[in-house]
Motif scaffolding. Sequence first.
Motif, PDB file in Angstrom:
ATOM      1  N   GLY A 592       0.791  -1.222   0.000  1.00 41.58           N
ATOM      2  CA  GLY A 592       0.000   0.000   0.000  1.00 41.58           C
ATOM      3  C   GLY A 592       0.830   1.283   0.000  1.00 41.58           C
ATOM      4  O   GLY A 592       0.288   2.368   0.071  1.00 41.58           O
ATOM      5  N   LYS A 593       2.152   1.156  -0.044  1.00 42.73           N
ATOM      6  CA  LYS A 593       3.000   2.359  -0.076  1.00 42.73           C
ATOM      7  C   LYS A 593       3.036   2.933  -1.489  1.00 42.73           C
ATOM      8  O   LYS A 593       3.203   2.205  -2.461  1.00 42.73           O
ATOM      9  CB  LYS A 593       4.431   2.004   0.343  1.00 42.73           C
ATOM     10  N   ILE A 594       2.913   4.246  -1.590  1.00 45.76           N
ATOM     11  CA  ILE A 594       2.987   4.897  -2.901  1.00 45.76           C
ATOM     12  C   ILE A 594       4.455   5.012  -3.309  1.00 45.76           C
ATOM     13  O   ILE A 594       5.292   5.442  -2.523  1.00 45.76           O
ATOM     14  CB  ILE A 594       2.333   6.290  -2.842  1.00 45.76           C
ATOM     15  N   MET A 595       4.776   4.564  -4.526  1.00 43.47           N
ATOM     16  CA  MET A 595       6.154   4.653  -5.037  1.00 43.47           C
ATOM     17  C   MET A 595       6.390   6.077  -5.539  1.00 43.47           C
ATOM     18  O   MET A 595       6.207   6.383  -6.723  1.00 43.47           O
ATOM     19  CB  MET A 595       6.360   3.661  -6.180  1.00 43.47           C
ATOM     20  N   ARG A 596       6.800   6.951  -4.624  1.00 43.60           N
ATOM     21  CA  ARG A 596       6.923   8.364  -4.974  1.00 43.60           C
ATOM     22  C   ARG A 596       8.054   8.643  -5.941  1.00 43.60           C
ATOM     23  O   ARG A 596       8.002   9.618  -6.680  1.00 43.60           O
ATOM     24  CB  ARG A 596       7.102   9.193  -3.705  1.00 43.60           C
ATOM     25  N   ARG A 597       9.094   7.790  -5.930  1.00 42.01           N
ATOM     26  CA  ARG A 597      10.219   8.069  -6.841  1.00 42.01           C
ATOM     27  C   ARG A 597       9.737   8.035  -8.301  1.00 42.01           C
ATOM     28  O   ARG A 597      10.208   8.804  -9.127  1.00 42.01           O
ATOM     29  CB  ARG A 597      11.391   7.107  -6.592  1.00 42.01           C
ATOM     30  N   ILE A 598       8.771   7.153  -8.585  1.00 40.54           N
ATOM     31  CA  ILE A 598       8.222   7.085  -9.948  1.00 40.54           C
ATOM     32  C   ILE A 598       7.451   8.366 -10.255  1.00 40.54           C
ATOM     33  O   ILE A 598       7.617   8.972 -11.313  1.00 40.54           O
ATOM     34  CB  ILE A 598       7.310   5.839 -10.110  1.00 40.54           C
ATOM     35  N   LEU A 599       6.625   8.793  -9.302  1.00 41.68           N
ATOM     36  CA  LEU A 599       5.822  10.003  -9.516  1.00 41.68           C
ATOM     37  C   LEU A 599       6.723  11.232  -9.670  1.00 41.68           C
ATOM     38  O   LEU A 599       6.445  12.123 -10.474  1.00 41.68           O
ATOM     39  CB  LEU A 599       4.853  10.199  -8.351  1.00 41.68           C
ATOM     40  N   ARG A 600       7.816  11.255  -8.900  1.00 41.62           N
ATOM     41  CA  ARG A 600       8.755  12.386  -9.001  1.00 41.62           C
ATOM     42  C   ARG A 600       9.364  12.447 -10.399  1.00 41.62           C
ATOM     43  O   ARG A 600       9.454  13.491 -11.019  1.00 41.62           O
ATOM     44  CB  ARG A 600       9.870  12.259  -7.958  1.00 41.62           C
ATOM     45  N   LYS A 601       9.788  11.250 -10.882  1.00 43.24           N
ATOM     46  CA  LYS A 601      10.423  11.222 -12.205  1.00 43.24           C
ATOM     47  C   LYS A 601       9.449  11.671 -13.293  1.00 43.24           C
ATOM     48  O   LYS A 601       9.806  12.456 -14.172  1.00 43.24           O
ATOM     49  CB  LYS A 601      10.957   9.816 -12.506  1.00 43.24           C
ATOM     50  N   VAL A 602       8.214  11.177 -13.227  1.00 43.38           N
ATOM     51  CA  VAL A 602       7.222  11.554 -14.237  1.00 43.38           C
ATOM     52  C   VAL A 602       6.957  13.064 -14.170  1.00 43.38           C
ATOM     53  O   VAL A 602       6.883  13.749 -15.194  1.00 43.38           O
ATOM     54  CB  VAL A 602       5.913  10.745 -14.070  1.00 43.38           C
ATOM     55  N   ALA A 603       6.849  13.594 -12.946  1.00 46.36           N
ATOM     56  CA  ALA A 603       6.610  15.041 -12.779  1.00 46.36           C
ATOM     57  C   ALA A 603       7.751  15.846 -13.386  1.00 46.36           C
ATOM     58  O   ALA A 603       7.545  16.930 -13.942  1.00 46.36           O
ATOM     59  CB  ALA A 603       6.451  15.381 -11.304  1.00 46.36           C
ATOM     60  N   GLU A 604       8.961  15.300 -13.304  1.00 46.45           N
ATOM     61  CA  GLU A 604      10.134  15.982 -13.870  1.00 46.45           C
ATOM     62  C   GLU A 604      10.238  15.783 -15.385  1.00 46.45           C
ATOM     63  O   GLU A 604      11.147  16.297 -16.016  1.00 46.45           O
ATOM     64  CB  GLU A 604      11.419  15.437 -13.216  1.00 46.45           C
ATOM     65  N   GLY A 605       9.314  14.997 -15.935  1.00 46.45           N
ATOM     66  CA  GLY A 605       9.327  14.770 -17.379  1.00 46.45           C
ATOM     67  C   GLY A 605      10.145  13.565 -17.810  1.00 46.45           C
ATOM     68  O   GLY A 605      10.342  13.331 -18.995  1.00 46.45           O
TER      69      GLY A 605
END
Length: 630
Positions: A592-605
Amino acid sequence: MSDRIHTLSGYFHEYQKSVTEPEKFWARIADSFHWQKRWDQVLEWDFEGPDVKWFVNGKLNITESIFEKNLFTHGDRTAIIWEPNDPNEESRNITYKQLYKDVCQFANVLLSKGIQKGDRVIIYMPMIPEAAVAMLACARIGAIHSVVFAGFSASALADRIVDCEAKAILTSDGNFRGNKKIAVKAVVDEALEKSSVDTVIVCKRTGQDVIMKEGRDYWWSECLEGISTDHKAETVDSEDPLFILYTSGSTGKPKGVVHTTGGYMVYTKYSFENVFQYSPGDVYWCTADIGWITGHSYIVYGPLLAGATTLMFEGVPTFPDAGRFWAVIDKYKVNQFYTAPTAIRALQAHGTEPIEPYSLDSLKVLGSVGEPINEEAWRWYYTHIGKSRCPIVDTWWQTETGGIMVSPIAGITPTKPAYATLPLPGVQLCIVNADGKELTGNSVEGNLCIKFPWPSMIRTTWGDHDRCKQTYFSTYKGMYFTGDGVKRDHDGYYRILGRVDDVINVSGHRMGTAEVENAINEHPLVIESAVVGYPHEVKGQGIYAYVICDMTNRTEENLVNEIKDTVSKIIGPIAKPDKIQVVSGLPKTRSGKIMRRILRKVAEGVTENLGDTSTLLDPEVVKEIIDGRK
C-alpha cells in the motif's frame, strides 16, 4: 505486567528514568524475560561504526520467553485466532500449548532437512498460522528467517534468496486473495531458475496443482509425519541475528535490515503492552501482513511475548464486501485494532453504510501505522469506527527501528489529529537542521534523528555493513538519521512530515508533501492524492499533485480550481499545487505504499528508466500516468 505505564505522570517519570539511566532502565525491563545466562553488560555502543550491542554476552532463545516461561500460567489461553479469507471457511483458535507443540515439531523438521543455527530460511507464505509457526521454528533452532511478502515477484524473491544465500524456502501451493486464487509455488519455481536452495517445504492451502521437484520439494504435512513434538531450544547470543527483513533502498537494490535477538525481544513486548495498553484476556488485531516489520513485531513477536491473543487475518478489507473489517471486529470482540491509513481511506471511500450493521462496541483502542495519517482520515476513523470513545495511537516507526518509536500511549497521552505525539521511553529524539545543528525548544521543524541507541534498532545491512553506515549514520555525525522531516509544536508534540526527500522547498518555504496531501484530501470529491516536488524555474521547486477523484457532474477544470482553492484555504496560497493531474490510480507497492520516486520522475518529465516496477500492485497505472502527463 509491572512495566505497564498507567498515567501521564507515570509516562514522564519512566521517560526521565530511561534518559538519565538508560542501562538501569532497560536492565529492569529485560529481567522479566527468560535468559539462559544473564548479560555481562547492558550496552556497548558507537554510532561511528556503527557498532551497537545490547545485553552483551546474554544467552537466550526468544521462544522460551514465549513458551516455557508461560505455559504453566497460560498454556490454555488462545495465542492465535486465524480468520480465513472466505468468511464461510472455518476459523482456527490455537492455544499457547498447541502452538508450542507445532513450533517444536516444525523445528525438528527443519533440523531433519539439514537447517542449522545461522542458516538463512526464506518464508514466502500467505497469512496462515503456519507462517507464524515457520518464523518461531526458525528462531527455536537459531536459524535466521527472512520473510518475503507473498505478493512479490519472482525476480524480487530471487534477489533476496541470492543476497542472503538462503538454504531453504517455506512456501504454499497458492493463496487466496478476495475471490482470486494466486499461484505461490509457481513464483518460487520461477525464482529458483535464477537462484538455488537445497530445500523447499510447501504447505497446502488452495489445492492448486504444483510441480514438485524430486529431492528438493516436500509437502509440509508429509514432513510432519512421525516427527517428535519435543525440542530443546538452541542457545543463541543476545546479538545473534533473529531475522533479516528487506526494505527497498533509494538505489533500487533491496537492503537486508538485520535485527538481533535480545534487544528486539525486550523492546517489542515493552512497546506492545504500553502503546496498546493490552490487558490479559483482550483480543488484539493488527491487519498487517507478516511480510512487513509490522507483522513481525506486532502480530507475532510482541503479542506472543506478552501472552496476548493475536488475530491473524488472511483476507482483504473489501471481500466479500467493504464491511469485512467491522464484521471481524464484532465476531471476535476485538479490543485493539491496528491498521494503515491506506486501508482507512479506502474504506472511508465506501461511506458509512458498510459500518451500520455492526456495533464495534468491544473496541477500546484504534491504531494507525505505515505513514502519517491525514487529519480527515483520523477524524473519520475516530468518529465512525471508534464511536468517538477510542483513543487513536498514531504510531511512527520504521523497519529499521524494529518497534514503535513515537506514539500516544492509549488512553494516557492526550491525542491530536495527525500528530504521533511523544517518544516512547528509551527513545531519545532530536531535530537537526540541514547542517546537523540540533534545534532545541518547541515550535521547530527539521530532520528527525535519534541520538542514543534503543534495544530493537538495526545492527547492520546483511552482507554490507558500509551501506548501513552510509544510509543511516553518515548524514549527521553521531546520530541515527531517520530520513524523515518532523515538526515539534508548542506542546512538544511531534508531527512526522514524511520523508525528507518528500519535503518540497517552494520559494524557501518547506512544505511537507503529507501536509499538502492532507489539504487536497479535504476536498469532498478527492479520494486519494500524492504530491511530489518538481523543478520550477521561479520557485526552485513546484508542487505536482496526482489526484484520484470522483468526477461525477464535474469538469476537470472546475475540479482542479476547487482543489487549489481548498489547499489555499487550509495551508495558504504558497502551498497551492502548480500542476494537478487527475489519475485513476497511483503506483503502489503491495503493502500500500505509494512509489513516490516514480511520480517524481514523471513530474520531472522523465518517462524512461523508471527503475524496478515489479513490486507494484498494478504496473499498468504507470503507463497511464505517463500518457496523462504528456
